[in-house]
Enzyme design. Structure first.
Site, PDB file in Angstrom:
ATOM      1  N   GLU A   1     -25.849 -45.501 -64.036  1.00  0.00           N
ATOM      2  CA  GLU A   1     -26.047 -45.865 -65.419  1.00  0.00           C
ATOM      3  C   GLU A   1     -25.857 -47.364 -65.647  1.00  0.00           C
ATOM      4  OE1 GLU A   1     -24.321 -42.795 -67.723  1.00  0.00           O
ATOM      5  OE2 GLU A   1     -24.386 -43.968 -69.554  1.00  0.00           O
TER       6      GLU A   1
ATOM      7  N   GLY B   1      20.480 -41.339 -98.958  1.00  0.00           N
ATOM      8  CA  GLY B   1      21.395 -41.752 -97.900  1.00  0.00           C
ATOM      9  C   GLY B   1      20.882 -41.515 -96.488  1.00  0.00           C
TER      10      GLY B   1
ATOM     11  N   GLU C   1       9.390 -47.744 -92.322  1.00  0.00           N
ATOM     12  CA  GLU C   1       9.388 -47.844 -93.776  1.00  0.00           C
ATOM     13  C   GLU C   1       9.898 -49.195 -94.262  1.00  0.00           C
ATOM     14  OE1 GLU C   1      11.338 -44.527 -95.616  1.00  0.00           O
ATOM     15  OE2 GLU C   1       9.455 -43.437 -95.714  1.00  0.00           O
TER      16      GLU C   1
ATOM     17  N   HIS D   1      28.743 -23.950 -87.808  1.00  0.00           N
ATOM     18  CA  HIS D   1      28.802 -25.156 -88.620  1.00  0.00           C
ATOM     19  C   HIS D   1      29.192 -24.806 -90.043  1.00  0.00           C
ATOM     20  CE1 HIS D   1      24.925 -24.249 -90.586  1.00  0.00           C
ATOM     21  NE2 HIS D   1      24.626 -23.708 -89.417  1.00  0.00           N
TER      22      HIS D   1
END
Lengths: 507, 111
Positions: free
Chosen positions: A71, A289, A314, A459
């Protein structure tokens, strides 16, 4: 599991390609001394795959290669690929790379009178392979060869003969072939399945106005591989990089070692801290937070002499540094000491795939023990739903594989309650989820924190109030007699009602 | 008049190769000897030359006259077609090679 993996690796011998990510999803490369078809539509990076297959062989394994082009003329290939840092001309001088130039000549007067075969092509290939002692051969592409000759039957037979000859030469071959549709038939010339043992498909699909490149191993005769489409990207310094959706789970053992979240009270709520190789998702509205938790997580790591990395999509560097400074954490100093790497980037500068590759490279280079990403929601903007999910899967499995603790943040769209789209995608992929919520009580905005999920550990299940001051986060008492905090509709519950409900579950 | 340099590429001593060589000899025999030179090349022995000339199929006849080049792929089974395509009359007289078009499918003298 371990035994199964070993079985997967056995069977057919494979040749590592050196194409990043590909060897992982193919369980070790392409079948050795066989012919593999690489099919794709126009612009699907077939030629690049073929060139890279040879280049990676020379660079990583010192395996010479022969490139047969029907090609593009060799001059074009040399020039195009030099931008990737591949000096084909130099390799040619070192006898590591040979072109068999079968690209069409312009303005040539030619005709066919009588019978013929492709004996000369075969002789040239054999000569090139012997001369370089090539281990790899790339043929680009079938379609161009077929367009050169009118007698398709002859070409079919000859291709078959060439494939056999290549097998006898003990080289591993890639043949590229054009497809008309992304999800159509593979065999367009009626020879593919006879000539090749394996099929790889490259796709370049337009989805939600975004281009998405994927690679799929469709057929690996007698060898195992990962199934399905894997995203890939073309990186200006590396070429094609395949993004595996899950790392091979050889090293991935679950660790029961705890690490600090950088906040004793959070550690206590988690039952003694996060797990060494766990991914924690912190979800909350803007200003609840999340950045603080990220900062504490990083600080906790550096105190323990662990290298940390912060990927911020951010906020700017200055903003981040100023925030951290406000809580008494000196990012600048930590960076100078080589204990922290802060990488800030606008999500829009690159595709999600490119971001992922960049993140992986950074992790490989810096070798952190902790990685914090702020925030996933920012990255979600630039991707399709599918692409984002794949990004998360790939990133989490990579981080776990490297035995790194991860903390990702995600921003909820509403101030109180609600879940973000991000959470929906990744909640099952993370080990722990911490929710930060605004709680409106008696005309006052307060903050609540709860640990929604903590894989493999007991927890604290309360929703606790917390406050933020110059020292950081302080966790207080659970919200009592209040219901509906997570749904964003806090309501007072009478004490008797609360007692009644509790006693119901006690019986 | 410029001579025509002919290179016939074959691959090995196969039946097709021998046919092509035989055909070419017979074709050239009608052309005046000083007008043509013939070189027979076996790609198995001289693959580098095949590489330089970018030969894919064999037999391939390359005819060079000045800066013009014509190629015929195949075992040259139809002598008249070959002569016509190369710009010779049936009797071997040279016709202006520049003015011929692709006449491979046409019979006759090609004038």
């Amino acid at each position: 599991m371990k035994r199964d993996m070993n079985e997967l690796f056995q069977g057919i011998e494979k040749l590592e390609t050196g194409i990043e990510g590909f060897d992982l999803i193919s369980y070790g490369g392409i079948p050795k001394n066989r012919t593999t078809l690489v099919a794709g539509t126009a612009g699907s990076a077939k030629t690049m795959f073929a060139v890279q297959f040879l280049a990676a062989g020379i660079l990583n394994y010192n395996q010479p290669g022969v490139f047969i082009t029907f090609e593009e003329p060799p001059g074009d290939i040399r020039k195009n690929m030099s931008t990737l840092g591949w000096d084909i001309e130099q390799w040619e001088k070192e006898n590591k790379w040979i072109f068999v130039d079968a690209s069409p000549s312009i303005g040539e007067e030619a005709t066919v009178i009588g019978k013929y075969d492709l004996g000369a092509l075969l002789a040239r290939i054999e000569n090139a392979v012997r001369k370089t002692e090539a281990k790899r051969v790339a043929v680009d592409s079938l379609g161009s060869l077929f367009s050169m000759f009118r007698e398709k039957t002859i070409i079919r037979n000859e291709l078959f003969r060439i494939a056999i000859a290549l097998k006898e030469l003990e080289v591993t071959t890639i043949i590229t072939s054009e497809r008309k549709e992304e999800y159509g038939e593979i065999a367009r010339f009626g020879v593919e399945e006879y000539v090749t043992d394996n099929v790889i498909i490259l796709r370049n699909v337009l989805e939600a106005e975004k281009r998405r490149r994927t690679l799929e191993i469709l057929k690996y005769r007698g060898a195992n591989h990962q199934k399905g489409e894997f995203p890939f990207s073309i990186i200006s310094t590396k070429g094609l990089v395949v993004i595996p959706l899950s790392a091979i789970e050889l090293k991935q053992q679950s660790s029961d070692k705890r690490i600090t979240a950088g906040n004793k009270e959070v550690d206590k709520m988690c039952g003694g801290g996060f797990f060494r190789d766990s991914i924690v998702l912190v979800s909350g509205a803007t200003g609840t937070g999340k950045t603080l938790m990220t900062t504490e997580f990083i600080n906790g790591g550096t105190v323990e002499q662990e290298k940390c990395m912060l990927l911020a999509f951010e906020e700017s560097r200055e903003q981040l540094f100023r925030n951290a400074q406000g809580w008494g954490v000196d990012f600048k100093k930590l960076e100078k000491e080589g204990r922290l790497l802060v990488h800030c980037e606008y999500p829009e500068i690159a595709s999600l795939e490119d971001h992922l590759i960049m993140i992986k490279d950074l992790i490989h280079e810096f070798k952190p023990k902790r990685v914090a990403l702020d925030s996933l929601s920012a990255l979600e903007r630039i991707s399709t739903v599918k692409g984002f999910r794949e990004f998360i899967i790939s990133l989490t499995s990579f981080i776990k594989h490297e035995e790194i603790a991860g903390l990702f943040t995600s921003t909820t769209p509403t101030l109180t309650g609600g879940t973000s789209v991000t959470e929906g995608h990744i909640s099952t992929l993370t080990d722990s989820i911490i929710l930060l919520r605004y709680v409106e009580l008696y005309g006052e905005m307060r903050r609540g924190l709860t640990i929604l999920k903590m894989r493999g550990s007991a927890h604290d299940k309360n929703i606790r109030e917390f406050t933020i001051d110059g020292e950081g986060m302080h966790i207080g008492k659970p919200f009592r007699n209040i219901g509906g905090i997570l749904s964003g509709n806090p309501q007072h519950i009478a004490q008797e009602e609360a007692d009644r409900l509790t006693s119901m579950f006690n019986e | 008049m410029e001579t025509v340099v002919m290179k016939l590429y074959i691959t090995g001593q196969t039946g097709r190769s021998t046919q092509a060589v035989k055909n070419l000899k017979s074709i050239v025999s009608v052309i005046e000897p000083e007008m043509v030179t013939v070189d027979i090349l076996d790609t198995l022995e001289e693959p580098e030359k095949a590489e330089q000339d970018k030969v894919l199929a064999t037999p391939t006849l390359i005819a060079i006259s000045g800066d013009r080049e014509k190629r015929i792929i195949g075992n040259l089974s139809n002598h008249q077609q070959v002569l016509t395509f190369l710009g010779f009359s049936e009797k071997g007289a040279k016709i202006d090679i520049g003015k011929t078009e692709d006449t491979s499918n046409r019979d006759g003298e090609g004038v």
